[in-house]
Design a protein around this motif. Structure first.
Motif, short mmCIF file in Angstrom:
data_model
loop_
_atom_site.label_atom_id
_atom_site.label_comp_id
_atom_site.label_asym_id
_atom_site.label_seq_id
_atom_site.Cartn_x
_atom_site.Cartn_y
_atom_site.Cartn_z
N ASN B 96 10.64 67.70 -13.40
CA ASN B 96 11.48 67.35 -12.26
C ASN B 96 10.78 67.36 -11.05
OD1 ASN B 96 14.70 67.24 -12.39
ND2 ASN B 96 14.02 68.72 -14.07
N VAL B 97 9.95 68.15 -10.80
CA VAL B 97 9.18 68.15 -9.52
C VAL B 97 8.31 66.98 -9.34
CG1 VAL B 97 7.53 69.64 -8.12
CG2 VAL B 97 9.38 70.53 -9.32
N ALA B 98 7.63 66.54 -10.52
CA ALA B 98 6.91 65.72 -10.47
C ALA B 98 7.37 64.34 -10.56
CB ALA B 98 5.91 65.80 -11.80
N TYR B 99 8.56 64.09 -10.79
CA TYR B 99 9.28 63.01 -10.86
C TYR B 99 9.11 61.94 -9.83
CZ TYR B 99 12.98 59.60 -12.15
OH TYR B 99 13.44 58.31 -12.28
N GLY B 100 8.98 62.43 -8.54
CA GLY B 100 8.58 61.58 -7.37
C GLY B 100 7.31 60.70 -7.37
N LEU B 101 6.43 61.49 -8.23
CA LEU B 101 4.91 60.93 -8.29
C LEU B 101 4.88 60.19 -9.63
CD1 LEU B 101 2.97 64.23 -7.72
CD2 LEU B 101 3.57 62.39 -6.12
N ARG B 102 5.69 60.58 -10.34
CA ARG B 102 5.77 59.76 -11.57
C ARG B 102 6.03 58.37 -11.60
NH1 ARG B 102 9.70 61.31 -16.52
NH2 ARG B 102 9.74 59.18 -17.62
N VAL B 103 7.27 57.99 -10.72
CA VAL B 103 7.88 56.67 -10.48
C VAL B 103 6.92 56.04 -9.36
CG1 VAL B 103 10.29 57.37 -11.05
CG2 VAL B 103 9.34 57.64 -8.72
N ARG B 104 6.03 56.61 -9.06
CA ARG B 104 4.98 55.87 -8.10
C ARG B 104 3.82 55.67 -8.84
NH1 ARG B 104 8.33 58.26 -4.11
NH2 ARG B 104 8.57 56.58 -2.40
N LYS B 105 3.70 56.16 -10.01
CA LYS B 105 2.48 55.80 -11.18
C LYS B 105 1.38 56.38 -10.57
CE LYS B 105 4.69 52.15 -13.27
NZ LYS B 105 5.64 51.47 -12.46
N ARG B 114 -0.32 68.41 -8.22
CA ARG B 114 0.61 68.42 -6.98
C ARG B 114 1.85 69.16 -7.17
NH1 ARG B 114 0.15 62.63 -4.25
NH2 ARG B 114 2.08 63.40 -3.27
N ALA B 115 2.38 68.97 -8.49
CA ALA B 115 3.78 69.62 -8.78
C ALA B 115 3.42 71.25 -8.97
CB ALA B 115 4.28 69.15 -10.35
N LEU B 116 2.63 71.45 -9.56
CA LEU B 116 2.02 73.04 -9.39
C LEU B 116 2.09 73.54 -8.07
CD1 LEU B 116 -0.15 73.20 -12.64
CD2 LEU B 116 2.14 74.09 -12.17
N GLU B 117 1.40 72.78 -7.14
CA GLU B 117 1.28 73.20 -5.60
C GLU B 117 2.82 73.32 -5.05
OE1 GLU B 117 -2.79 70.79 -4.60
OE2 GLU B 117 -0.82 70.35 -3.33
N MET B 118 3.54 72.34 -5.44
CA MET B 118 5.02 72.48 -4.87
C MET B 118 5.55 73.68 -5.37
SD MET B 118 5.86 70.61 -2.68
CE MET B 118 4.87 69.85 -1.72
N LEU B 119 5.27 74.03 -6.81
CA LEU B 119 6.42 75.02 -7.29
C LEU B 119 5.77 76.28 -6.65
CD1 LEU B 119 6.88 74.46 -11.00
CD2 LEU B 119 8.54 74.45 -9.25
N GLU B 120 4.64 76.33 -6.27
CA GLU B 120 3.93 77.42 -5.80
C GLU B 120 4.56 77.63 -4.37
OE1 GLU B 120 -0.68 79.13 -4.93
OE2 GLU B 120 -0.23 77.85 -6.74
N ALA B 146 11.37 71.62 -4.09
CA ALA B 146 10.19 71.24 -4.52
C ALA B 146 10.12 69.66 -4.79
CB ALA B 146 9.51 72.13 -5.49
N ARG B 147 11.01 69.13 -5.50
CA ARG B 147 11.14 67.93 -6.00
C ARG B 147 11.39 66.96 -4.74
NH1 ARG B 147 15.99 65.66 -9.76
NH2 ARG B 147 17.03 66.18 -7.62
N ALA B 148 12.06 67.49 -3.82
CA ALA B 148 12.31 66.42 -2.44
C ALA B 148 11.07 66.43 -1.85
CB ALA B 148 13.48 66.96 -1.89
N LEU B 149 9.98 67.48 -1.72
CA LEU B 149 9.08 67.38 -0.93
C LEU B 149 7.65 66.88 -1.48
CD1 LEU B 149 9.72 71.14 0.71
CD2 LEU B 149 10.01 68.91 1.96
N ILE B 150 7.85 66.62 -2.73
CA ILE B 150 6.31 66.29 -3.26
C ILE B 150 6.12 64.94 -2.84
CG2 ILE B 150 7.26 65.13 -5.19
CD1 ILE B 150 5.05 66.67 -6.79
N ASN B 151 6.73 64.25 -2.32
CA ASN B 151 6.62 62.80 -1.76
C ASN B 151 5.90 62.84 -0.47
OD1 ASN B 151 6.54 61.55 -4.36
ND2 ASN B 151 8.79 60.86 -3.63
N HIS B 152 5.93 63.88 0.40
CA HIS B 152 5.70 64.22 1.61
C HIS B 152 6.54 63.19 2.59
CE1 HIS B 152 2.61 66.73 0.49
NE2 HIS B 152 1.78 65.77 0.21
#
Lengths: 313, 340
Positions: B96-105, B114-120, B146-152
């Motif tokens: 879930n958290v990594a989703y924003g990165l996944r769709v941006r390939k 980065r998802a782990l960083e966000m979870l932290e 965390a999911r919303a913030l991962i894309n900065h």
């Protein structure tokens, strides 16, 4: 005297009510016994009787059923090349019909659930179910006329100057034929038409359960509509897809009317069952053949489960 | 520097209803901005307009000085924390958290890192492999954050994010959100119907009513200097005096607000007044109800002229004024705020 009897009767009822209230399990059992009896005897019992027959065999000379458990009939089903042909033919058709139904149903169901106004949505639901309210045989025979050599479909194609396309399609070996109504392509079209509602309805139900906010969240995180579809919508409607495909798959596996009215002369499982239990009088073979769809569907469900189709349930 | 978000006369209608009725506002970079209002006031619609889930029927929306009115949500550099969290049920927390990165390939190992960083960041490192259904409400809230913030994102939109949490968790999350915002320096736009939440967290608050902004100001100004009767009642819970009584007390029908903590109650026979007559407004009334709130005690008083006025006091003797007691209600002239 009468008053005493009346009060006595009231007391009995009172005690019975208290008894049932205190023991909810007894209450539940009393409510459930009638439907369970129906389900157990009529429903499962007849199925069991059918399956039991498949473990007998017919005596080749007397044509009488020998009531001794044997796997000979099953062996006959899975070893005789003609029988294997029938099973494979039915299986391929069922898979093709299921895939086609899924591909056609998904956009329709998605439109119904996400985009149609309430009024149009109701209209679509009625439209989808309307064919299910009509006689099955009427529809099949209507399709035979539509697909016939001089039928309306070939007439329309001819008027549009697409006769060549039809001829090319009918010229495909194995699935082609002299006309649509006497080819596997025609049979396929009729199957897809018949079972499409059974795919659309569970899919629509599954789509209804996907909250709008999930799609928005996906778009919000940068997913294009196509990505949202593959990553979010499709995985979440897989249970609906599985339910629908069990319908289309099993209905195709068991049907004997469509293959005998429309299409090429090759036998299907349903026709085999019909013929064996009727004219041929070989009940064990008919029973063994009807086990085939059950086994195929079990395998299918196992595969679907292993692929994670029911994880989201 | 261009404003993070700018609304220019934005309108959005649902059939006959004007959900957003010509709203103009400007939210600065790095601001913690709250949209406050009752349900149906248009605040959530404004948020959805920023995210792009809805298109305005009129006006334009600018992000960082760029007109995004006609851009789809996935083309906007904003992310949203949804009211129902909207976590993908078929993915793990980490997915879930990594989703924003996944769709941006983004490459897979970077997604994971980065998802782990966000979870932290949201203190959920241990729960990466769980499904959303295995989390508590507060944990889901953090995953959603965390999911919303991962894309900065330049702007984080929060739609009543604390609404579903219990009181204690809500207070913790308020502090945490505020800290997070300070640390990341991202513009936060926060929708809420809870005026306490808006006042305690936001740098500025826009108070919405019937599709319009009633007042846009700092929390302190909203509370002490409301300009409309709606804001005075909704934000400050103030007494609003209007009509005949206002005319009689102040010589003008212009409505005015008096906050409950500025209202004092005196027993009728108590001749000693704390303040000189000339600096106070007085009217007689009857105590209807007394509510003890711990730090304060609130009294509902029915004035002889019919209006209901509430008085909040830390004064212990208020508590012994029984319901039905005749009292003199008074407040200093200076405490009255003239409203529009």
């Amino acid at each position: 005297m009468t008053a005493a009897v009346a009060s006595n009767a009231a007391g009995v009822f009172r005690r019975a009510a208290t008894f049932l209230y205190r023991r909810p399990n007894v209450y539940l059992a009393l409510l459930l016994i009638p439907p369970l009896l129906w389900f157990g005897t009529v429903y499962l019992g007849s199925l069991f009787a059918l399956l039991a027959n498949s473990f007998y065999a017919i005596d080749e000379f007397t044509a009488k059923i020998v009531y001794q458990p044997t796997l000979a009939t099953f062996k006959q089903v899975v070893t005789q090349p003609a029988h294997i042909d029938i099973i494979l033919r039915t299986l391929v058709m069922a898979v093709a019909v299921t895939i086609a139904c899924a591909i056609i149903a998904l956009p329709i169901a998605n439109y119904m659930v996400r985009y149609a106004s309430p009024r149009r949505k109701a209209l679509f639901y009625v439209g989808v179910m309307l064919p299910m309210w009509m006689s099955y045989l009427v529809k099949v025979y209507a399709w035979r006329l539509i697909l016939a050599k001089q039928g309306i479909l070939s007439w329309i194609l001819e008027s549009c100057g697409l006769q060549g396309v039809l001829d090319a399609v009918l010229g495909i070996p194995a699935i082609g034929g002299p006309s649509l109504s006497s080819s596997y392509i025609g049979m396929f079209i009729v199957f897809v038409y018949m079972w499409l509602p059974y795919m659309i309805l569970p899919l629509a139900a599954a789509l209804e359960r996907v909250p709008e906010s999930l799609l928005q969240a996906s778009a919000d995180l940068g997913a294009r509509p196509r990505q949202t579809f593959w990553n979010v919508v499709l995985p979440l409607v897989v249970p609906g897809l599985a339910a629908g495909s069990v319908f289309t798959f099993s209905l195709t596996l068991g049907d004997y009317i469509i293959p005998s009215v429309v299409g090429a002369p090759g036998y299907f499982i349903g026709m085999m069952v019909y013929q064996q239990q009727g004219t041929a009088g070989n009940i064990p073979l008919a029973a063994a053949f009807s086990v085939v769809p059950i086994v195929l569907i079990m395998i299918y469900l196992q595969l679907a489960k292993r692929a994670g189709a029911f994880d989201a349930l | 520097m261009a404003a993070a978000i700018e609304f220019r006369n934005v309108a959005r209608n649902y059939g006959e209803v004007r959900a957003v009725d010509g709203v103009s506002l400007s939210i600065a970079q790095g601001e913690f901005f709250a949209m406050l209002g009752p349900s149906g006031s248009g605040k959530t619609t404004c948020l959805r307009l920023i995210a792009g889930f809805e298109a305005p029927d009129g006006g334009s929306i600018l992000l960082d000085g760029q007109d995004v009115t006609d851009r789809a949500p996935y083309e906007r550099d904003v992310n949203t924390v949804f009211q129902d969290y909207a976590l993908f049920p078929h993915m793990t927390v980490l997915q879930n958290v990594a989703y924003g990165l996944r769709v941006r390939k983004v490459p897979r190992d970077e997604q994971r890192r980065r998802a782990l960083e966000m979870l932290e960041l949201v203190k959920l490192s241990a729960l990466g492999d769980r499904r959303p259904s295995q989390l508590s409400g507060g944990q889901r809230q953090r995953v959603s954050l965390a999911r919303a913030l991962i894309n900065h994102p330049r702007v984080l939109l929060l739609d009543e994010p604390l609404g579903a949490l219990d009181l204690k968790l809500r207070e913790e999350m308020q502090i945490e959100l505020k800290n997070l915002q300070r640390r990341l320096g991202i513009t936060f736009v926060f929708v809420t119907h809870d005026q306490g939440e808006a006042l305690s967290m936001a740098d500025r608050v826009a108070v919405f009513n019937q599709g319009k902004i009633e007042q846009l100001d700092t929390p302190r100004a909203l509370y002490t200097q409301p300009i409309t009767t709606f804001v005075a009642r909704f934000v400050g819970g103030a007494n609003v005096i209007e009509g005949e009584l206002a005319q009689r007390l102040r010589g003008s029908p212009q409505p005015f607000a008096v906050r409950a903590e500025n209202v004092r109650l005196r027993k009728m026979d108590d001749t000693v007044s704390g303040q000189p007559e000339s600096q106070c407004t007085r009217c007689p009334g009857t105590v209807m109800d007394v509510q003890y709130h711990g730090a304060t005690t609130r009294c509902q008083v029915r004035l002889d002229s019919g209006e209901l006025v509430s008085a909040a006091s830390t004064d212990a003797d208020v508590a012994i004024l029984p319901a039905g007691a005749a009292v003199m209600v008074e407040w200093p002239h200076a405490a009255a705020v003239t409203l529009r």
